[in-house]
Write an enzyme that holds these catalytic residues in place. Structure first.
Site, PDB file in Angstrom:
ATOM      1  N   ASP A  29      -6.367  -4.431  -4.444  1.00 54.11           N
ATOM      2  CA  ASP A  29      -6.330  -4.459  -2.986  1.00 54.11           C
ATOM      3  C   ASP A  29      -6.210  -5.895  -2.494  1.00 54.11           C
ATOM      4  O   ASP A  29      -6.972  -6.767  -2.908  1.00 54.11           O
ATOM      5  CB  ASP A  29      -7.602  -3.808  -2.440  1.00 54.11           C
ATOM      6  CG  ASP A  29      -7.636  -3.723  -0.931  1.00 54.11           C
ATOM      7  OD1 ASP A  29      -6.558  -3.609  -0.319  1.00 54.11           O
ATOM      8  OD2 ASP A  29      -8.733  -3.775  -0.358  1.00 54.11           O
ATOM      9  N   ASP A  89      -1.381  -5.636   4.546  1.00 58.42           N
ATOM     10  CA  ASP A  89      -2.485  -5.015   3.823  1.00 58.42           C
ATOM     11  C   ASP A  89      -1.984  -3.948   2.854  1.00 58.42           C
ATOM     12  O   ASP A  89      -1.421  -2.935   3.274  1.00 58.42           O
ATOM     13  CB  ASP A  89      -3.443  -4.391   4.849  1.00 58.42           C
ATOM     14  CG  ASP A  89      -4.689  -3.788   4.232  1.00 58.42           C
ATOM     15  OD1 ASP A  89      -4.894  -3.971   3.021  1.00 58.42           O
ATOM     16  OD2 ASP A  89      -5.453  -3.151   4.965  1.00 58.42           O
TER      17      ASP A  89
END
Length: 440
Positions: free
Chosen positions: A315, A107
């Protein structure tokens, strides 16, 4: 303004250099290539064969909106700034000595590494075998009042072991001990496995998964943002890159490279750094639909305020791009004007603009959406980067409006499909190069 930008640049460089000197445990490694797997791929251990395309689209929307709220730090919610949500991409790794194979969430929006550790006070059901810290010869707990403990914002409760706690906005949490361990990865280019020693991580002995989720989950998370203890900062690399394969490719995995293995080709977009925010922000200066510039409210993308409002980040853990609500409305209006088709209601109620056409035809009857970054770089969104099949024969614009209470924007992973994205932390820019990611 020039003075403030110079100071921010100097602060950014000092943060990069300070972390490299603190945690340079693996300097002999020059780089490596690995693969990451989307959670909805049949190759993913999270894959649900009973889930329909529509089910997955709606779930991805809900995860995107929930994750969008995670970055917003209101004065009343400073203790839970993030959401777990089981992530979007998984990386395969081995933990400890001898190595235990498993998966973890990877992530770019998170700043910590944590894994479930057995024996547990409480551990949620997970995919694959549990990592048993007492059976690993390379496991070591970090003591209190050390540089590593302080960097992790660890706490000491009547002992010399450094404890941590991460609470998520979806009521998941992980608690345990800040520790050292060896993580082993396999280079997918040459097939060799290599260990990374003394990685600082949270050994979670009390962990709760997202409430309402009953299937076994990933055993932990590998954070890749600019936080001092993120994976990329600990291995002392200034570069990494990824190339997400399209959602409809069920066979391939997405390549991810680190260090000297990372390639930087294509247009450059400068990063922006905001104190207190470790995510990857970009300097977005404009948006156009076709040849028409979209009206953008002053300050919509310029700066990030103390409460998290403003700015434009990229992201890996958000599926659909989320745009400032006024800008989003202006984009919808202009796309509708220029499209050759008549819009129809979305039968899934997930999106605001849909057409009854085939995915193969959408690019020819709708305008490109261009993101303009400082320095002259454009990221063109069209076809699979802008649209999504809703599972019921409609093609919908794969963007969402930011809530008016959370007015900041995120470039999601759906818009990054078949685009090689390179992160150059040393010179603080990203590169975008459209390509067939399966050929990388």
């Amino acid at each position: 303004m020039a003075t403030s930008m110079t100071l921010l640049f100097a602060l950014f460089l000092s943060i990069i250099s300070s972390s490299s000197s603190l945690f340079s445990h693996n300097n002999s490694l020059s780089g490596f290539r690995t693969s990451i797997i989307h959670r909805d791929s049949p190759q993913s251990p999270l894959y649900n064969p009973n889930s329909t395309v529509s089910d997955r689209i709606k779930a991805a929307k809900m995860r995107s909106l929930a994750r969008h709220r995670r970055y917003f730090n209101s004065p009343d919610d400073l203790t839970a700034p993030v959401m777990y949500g089981r992530g979007e991409y998984l990386i395969q790794l081995s933990i400890g000595t001898p190595p235990i194979e498993n998966y973890a969430i990877v992530d770019t929006g998170s700043d910590i590494i944590w894994l479930q550790c057995f024996p547990c006070e409480y551990c949620y059901p997970q995919m694959g075998p549990f990592y048993v810290s007492t059976q690993s010869s390379s496991y070591e707990r970090i003591k209190c009042n050390t540089t590593e403990c302080n960097a992790a914002i660890g706490a000491c409760y009547g002992g010399d072991k450094c404890r941590y706690e991460v609470a998520y906005q979806d009521d998941a949490y992980t608690r345990g001990y800040i520790s050292y361990e060896t993580l082993t990865f396999r280079d997918t280019k040459n097939g060799e496995s290599f260990p990374l020693y003394k990685i600082i991580f949270g050994c979670g002995v009390d962990n709760r998964d997202t409430p309402g989720v009953h299937e076994p989950g990933p055993p932990g998370l590998i954070g890749l943002n600019l936080g001092q203890l993120s994976f990329i900062r600990q291995i002392s690399f200034d570069h990494f890159a990824h190339c997400f394969i399209p959602d409809d490719n069920k066979e391939a995995t997405s390549p991810m490279t680190f260090g000297l293995s990372a390639i930087f080709e294509g247009a450059r977009a400068p990063m922006k750094y905001f104190p207190g925010h470790d995510e990857y922000y970009l300097n977005l200066v404009g948006i156009s639909v076709g040849d028409t510039s979209i009206q953008i409210p002053p300050g919509a993308f310029d700066d990030v305020k103390e409460d998290g409002q403003g700015g434009f980040m990229i992201d890996s853990g958000t599926t659909f791009t989320i745009i400032h609500s006024v800008v989003y409305k202006n984009i919808l209006t202009e796309v509708s004007k220029q499209a050759f088709y008549d819009s129809v209601p979305d039968t899934t109620h997930a999106f605001d603009l849909c057409y009854d056409v085939k995915m193969s035809d959408i690019e020819f009857g709708t305008p490109d959406i261009k993101l303009h970054f400082f320095g002259g770089t454009d990221l063109v969104l069209k076809g699979i980067n802008a649209w999504v099949d809703n599972g019921y024969g409609l093609v919908c614009l794969a963007m969402l409006s930011a809530d008016k209470e959370y007015e900041y924007s995120i470039l999601g992973n759906h818009q990054q499909q078949d685009i090689h994205v390179g992160y150059n932390l040393k010179e603080r820019y990203l590169t975008f190069k459209p390509m067939d990611c399966t050929e990388l």
